[in-house]
Design an enzyme around this catalytic site. Structure first.
Site, PDB file in Angstrom:
ATOM      1  N   ASP A 240      -2.677  -1.847   0.186  1.00  0.00           N
ATOM      2  CA  ASP A 240      -4.129  -1.891   0.331  1.00  0.00           C
ATOM      3  C   ASP A 240      -4.403  -1.831   1.842  1.00  0.00           C
ATOM      4  OD1 ASP A 240      -6.896  -2.464  -0.158  1.00  0.00           O
ATOM      5  OD2 ASP A 240      -6.465  -4.575   0.310  1.00  0.00           O
TER       6      ASP A 240
ATOM      7  N   ASP B  38      -7.875  -2.743   3.811  1.00  0.00           N
ATOM      8  CA  ASP B  38      -8.679  -3.820   4.404  1.00  0.00           C
ATOM      9  C   ASP B  38      -8.143  -5.188   3.986  1.00  0.00           C
ATOM     10  OD1 ASP B  38     -10.639  -2.027   5.639  1.00  0.00           O
ATOM     11  OD2 ASP B  38     -11.308  -1.613   3.606  1.00  0.00           O
TER      12      ASP B  38
HETATM   13 MG   LIG Z   1      -8.325  -5.454   0.642  1.00  0.00          MG
END
Ligand SMILES: [Mg+2]
Length: 178
Positions: free
Chosen positions: A12, A14
């Site tokens: 992932d 962020d």
């Molecule tokens: Mg995230």
């Protein structure tokens, strides 16, 4: 076989690679999570393909464009390259079922917790999916991993390189890069 399959580390973005300021898209707002460049380099050296899978509903919400997202990623990959770390591919999902931009107002199979980006990467890249895993900071990331039938590891903060080192210890014998 012309190209050997390699396990992938799906990351992932962020909250895992960069600090999540909330709909981060300006290159100048890129701040790496502690240890992120080292973690990615560690995965490179362990023979993993490093694939980013990121929901970017800010596009559907009209906060920024797909070109902005691409510009942010170009900057991020360049900064990582300076640190000797390589991301092999980036998959980004601009859709959201409640978006305000009509063309992106879609309940899309790419949007985590759905596994579309992971499954697409597994088709498009020389990935050994059975030996792959995902690292994310939200339950929707882990749900996407589960739906793609790979293990998901929840990163809740701290140093990403320490976290990745622990994940690699658990992973089935890491393959050395040839
Ligand atoms: Mg995230």
């Amino acid at each position: 076989m012309s190209e050997a399959l390699r396990p992938a580390a799906f990351l992932d973005r962020d909250g895992v690679i960069n600090v999540d300021h909330g709909y981060t898209y300006k290159p100048e707002d890129l701040v790496f999570i502690d240890g992120a460049p080292d973690a990615i380099r560690r995965l490179n050296e362990a023979g993993y393909l490093v694939v980013v899978v990121t929901n970017q509903s800010g596009v559907a919400r009209g906060y920024y464009s797909e070109a902005d997202v691409a510009r942010f990623h170009e900057h991020m990959l360049a900064e990582l390259a300076e640190a000797g770390a390589r991301i092999d591919a980036v998959y980004s999902c601009p859709y959201h079922p409640k978006g305000v931009v009509a063309e992106y107002r879609v309940d899309h199979p790419d949007r985590k917790p759905k596994p579309g980006m992971i499954l697409r990467a597994a088709r498009e890249l020389p990935i050994d999916i059975a030996r792959s895993f995902l690292i994310g900071d939200k339950s929707s990331d882990i749900a996407a991993a589960t739906a793609a039938n790979i293990s998901g590891h929840r990163f809740t903060g701290g140093d990403l390189d320490d976290f990745v080192a622990g994940v690699l210890l658990q992973a089935d014998a890491p393959i050395r890069a040839k």
